[in-house]
Write an enzyme that holds these catalytic residues in place. Structure first.
Site, PDB file in Angstrom:
ATOM      1  N   CYS A 106      -1.991   7.722   0.594  1.00 45.43           N
ATOM      2  CA  CYS A 106      -2.760   7.214  -0.538  1.00 45.43           C
ATOM      3  C   CYS A 106      -1.817   6.780  -1.659  1.00 45.43           C
ATOM      4  O   CYS A 106      -0.968   5.922  -1.461  1.00 45.43           O
ATOM      5  CB  CYS A 106      -3.768   8.277  -0.976  1.00 45.43           C
ATOM      6  SG  CYS A 106      -5.035   7.709  -2.134  1.00 45.43           S
ATOM      7  N   ALA A 107      -1.905   7.373  -2.846  1.00 45.39           N
ATOM      8  CA  ALA A 107      -1.009   7.026  -3.943  1.00 45.39           C
ATOM      9  C   ALA A 107       0.318   7.773  -3.865  1.00 45.39           C
ATOM     10  O   ALA A 107       1.237   7.477  -4.618  1.00 45.39           O
ATOM     11  CB  ALA A 107      -1.682   7.320  -5.279  1.00 45.39           C
TER      12      ALA A 107
END
Length: 198
Positions: A106-107
């Site tokens: 994800c991030a």
């Protein structure tokens, strides 16, 4: 031999990603230590779920103790990782070892660039942080950005978001323990056949 993994969390970590990673690795008999990069072992995740880590990250001093370091996403947690000198140090140490797995979803990959790792590698991330993986101007930090759900480049593993976390965690299991263990873990969980071999 029992493998081990250091999984990071912080205030703002995506709870689905964190819990799925820890759960799947432990089902594979991988020893997991969940370490908080925040000031407290109790972290409030991105949707308000409170998790309690095993240790504070500052209490982790034996890099050789773990075979993998794993960063969940969630923008708040990812920003905490990206701004932490301790996380930078650990990522650089793990990345420099040919036997360690470095993984982020994800991030989470936004912590790579300030840590000085993964340049010219094939990666993915949540689409919302792709531009943060760029260096000055139009030159990418990464060699190739993929839309694949999980991307493996050597012992670097990246993935896209909460919906890809089972595949992501199973790929870490495969790198540490082999494909047979992946099937032993995945089948009883009744995962979609596309996620693992039948």
């Amino acid at each position: 031999m029992t493998h081990s993994a250091l999984v990071l969390c912080a205030d703002g970590t995506e709870e689905i990603e964190c819990v799925v990673i820890v759960d799947v690795l432990r089902r594979a008999n991988i020893r997991v230590v969940l370490a908080s990069a925040s000031a407290s072992r109790r972290v409030q995740c991105s949707r308000g779920v409170v998790l309690e880590a095993d240790v504070l990250l500052d209490e982790v001093d034996a890099v050789t103790e773990f075979d993998a370091i794993v960063l969940p996403g969630g923008m708040g947690g990812a920003k905490a990782f990206a701004s932490s000198a301790r996380v930078h140090q650990l990522l650089a140490q793990y990345y420099s070892s040919s036997s360690k797995v470095v993984a982020a979803v994800c991030a989470g990959p936004i912590a790579f660039k300030p840590s000085g790792i993964a340049q010219n590698k094939n990666i993915t991330s949540h689409p919302s942080v792709k531009q943060q993986l760029m260096v000055e101007g139009d030159s990418p930090w990464f060699a190739s950005y993929s839309e694949e759900r999980v991307v493996v480049d050597g012992r670097l593993v990246t993935s896209r978001g909460p919906g890809t976390c089972f595949e992501f965690a199973l790929k870490i299991v495969e790198l540490l323990s082999g494909a047979q263990v992946v099937d032993e873990v995945a089948k009883p969980m009744m995962l979609h056949p596309a996620i693992h071999s039948e």
